[in-house]
Motif scaffolding. Structure first.
Motif, PDB file in Angstrom:
ATOM      1  N   ALA A  32      25.083 -63.911  17.999  1.00 36.82           N
ATOM      2  CA  ALA A  32      26.239 -64.752  18.754  1.00 36.82           C
ATOM      3  C   ALA A  32      26.029 -66.245  18.386  1.00 36.82           C
ATOM      4  N   ARG A  33      26.926 -66.933  18.613  1.00 40.06           N
ATOM      5  CA  ARG A  33      26.954 -68.286  18.468  1.00 40.06           C
ATOM      6  C   ARG A  33      27.068 -68.971  19.710  1.00 40.06           C
ATOM      7  N   ALA A  34      26.681 -70.135  19.912  1.00 40.02           N
ATOM      8  CA  ALA A  34      26.748 -70.949  21.059  1.00 40.02           C
ATOM      9  C   ALA A  34      26.578 -72.485  20.729  1.00 40.02           C
ATOM     10  N   ALA A  35      26.741 -73.230  21.762  1.00 45.58           N
ATOM     11  CA  ALA A  35      26.694 -74.535  21.529  1.00 45.58           C
ATOM     12  C   ALA A  35      25.898 -75.142  22.776  1.00 45.58           C
ATOM     13  N   VAL A  36      25.337 -76.183  22.089  1.00 49.65           N
ATOM     14  CA  VAL A  36      24.417 -77.093  23.057  1.00 49.65           C
ATOM     15  C   VAL A  36      24.578 -78.736  23.145  1.00 49.65           C
ATOM     16  N   LEU A  37      24.700 -79.207  24.204  1.00 48.63           N
ATOM     17  CA  LEU A  37      24.720 -80.594  24.205  1.00 48.63           C
ATOM     18  C   LEU A  37      23.726 -81.320  24.962  1.00 48.63           C
ATOM     19  N   LEU A  38      22.939 -82.285  24.334  1.00 48.54           N
ATOM     20  CA  LEU A  38      21.847 -83.206  24.951  1.00 48.54           C
ATOM     21  C   LEU A  38      22.194 -84.430  24.995  1.00 48.54           C
ATOM     22  N   HIS A  39      21.920 -84.985  26.116  1.00 50.20           N
ATOM     23  CA  HIS A  39      22.325 -86.454  26.117  1.00 50.20           C
ATOM     24  C   HIS A  39      21.130 -87.398  26.995  1.00 50.20           C
ATOM     25  N   GLU A  40      21.334 -88.557  26.751  1.00 48.31           N
ATOM     26  CA  GLU A  40      20.349 -89.293  27.423  1.00 48.31           C
ATOM     27  C   GLU A  40      20.787 -89.752  28.951  1.00 48.31           C
ATOM     28  N   PHE A  56      25.312 -79.430  18.995  1.00 51.27           N
ATOM     29  CA  PHE A  56      25.026 -78.525  17.737  1.00 51.27           C
ATOM     30  C   PHE A  56      25.487 -77.371  18.253  1.00 51.27           C
ATOM     31  N   GLU A  57      26.260 -76.488  17.257  1.00 54.96           N
ATOM     32  CA  GLU A  57      26.578 -75.177  17.176  1.00 54.96           C
ATOM     33  C   GLU A  57      25.319 -74.427  16.506  1.00 54.96           C
ATOM     34  N   CYS A  58      24.925 -73.276  17.351  1.00 56.12           N
ATOM     35  CA  CYS A  58      23.553 -72.737  17.132  1.00 56.12           C
ATOM     36  C   CYS A  58      24.020 -71.140  16.839  1.00 56.12           C
TER      37      CYS A  58
END
Length: 160
Positions: free
Chosen positions: A63-71, A87-89
């Motif tokens: 499957a495809r997922a997306a993640v978001l990281l932020h300060e 990122f697309e993962c």
């Protein structure tokens, strides 16, 4: 990608502890907030989640997922200047008690020792989310695409 951008992304992966996860569940978008561990070489992240949680329905092999990281935000910060990476993962659940699962469990526990009890629960699984491509935002008007080639170089010091 500039070396300085790669260092900032690695700093985010090393310094932050939770990410936002976006998946499709039954054709509809769904999000979750999960602790993570960066993969060696910064080519993705490892998460540990219960199969009883709704978001894990979107974490099947391939499957495809997306993640978001932020300060972290704060009252003294301009929200438009918060550094972030998305990122697309590609999703890869690990086989419970397999060789890779055992090694990744130890890396996960090194960062989150309080989660040891969840590894005893049979509904929890480790998921490797491998970065495909992404976007770095260093502040308002400072966005840089992260290509698959950039992802492959994130962990090296030779990022040009």
């Amino acid at each position: 990608m500039l070396k300085s951008t790669a260092r900032l992304i690695r700093g985010l992966l090393d310094g932050e502890r939770v990410l936002s996860l976006a998946v499709l569940v039954e054709g509809a978008p769904f999000t979750g907030l999960l602790p993570f561990v960066p993969l060696p070489g910064y080519t993705g992240v490892m998460i540990h989640a219960s199969r009883l949680s709704r978001h894990t329905a979107g974490l099947t092999e391939g499957a495809r997922a997306a993640v978001l990281l932020h300060e972290q935000d704060g009252p003294d910060k301009d929200p438009l200047q918060i550094k972030r990476a998305s990122f697309e993962c590609d999703v890869h659940p690990l086989e419970r008690n397999g060789e890779e699962w055992t090694a990744e469990r130890e890396r996960y526990l090194a960062r989150f020792p309080g989660s040891r009890i969840t590894f005893r629960l049979s509904d929890f699984t480790l998921y490797r989310l491998e970065f495909r491509q992404g976007l770095w935002v260093g502040g308002f008007g400072r966005a840089v695409e992260i290509t698959p080639r950039d992802v492959a170089k994130l962990g090296s010091h030779g990022v040009a």
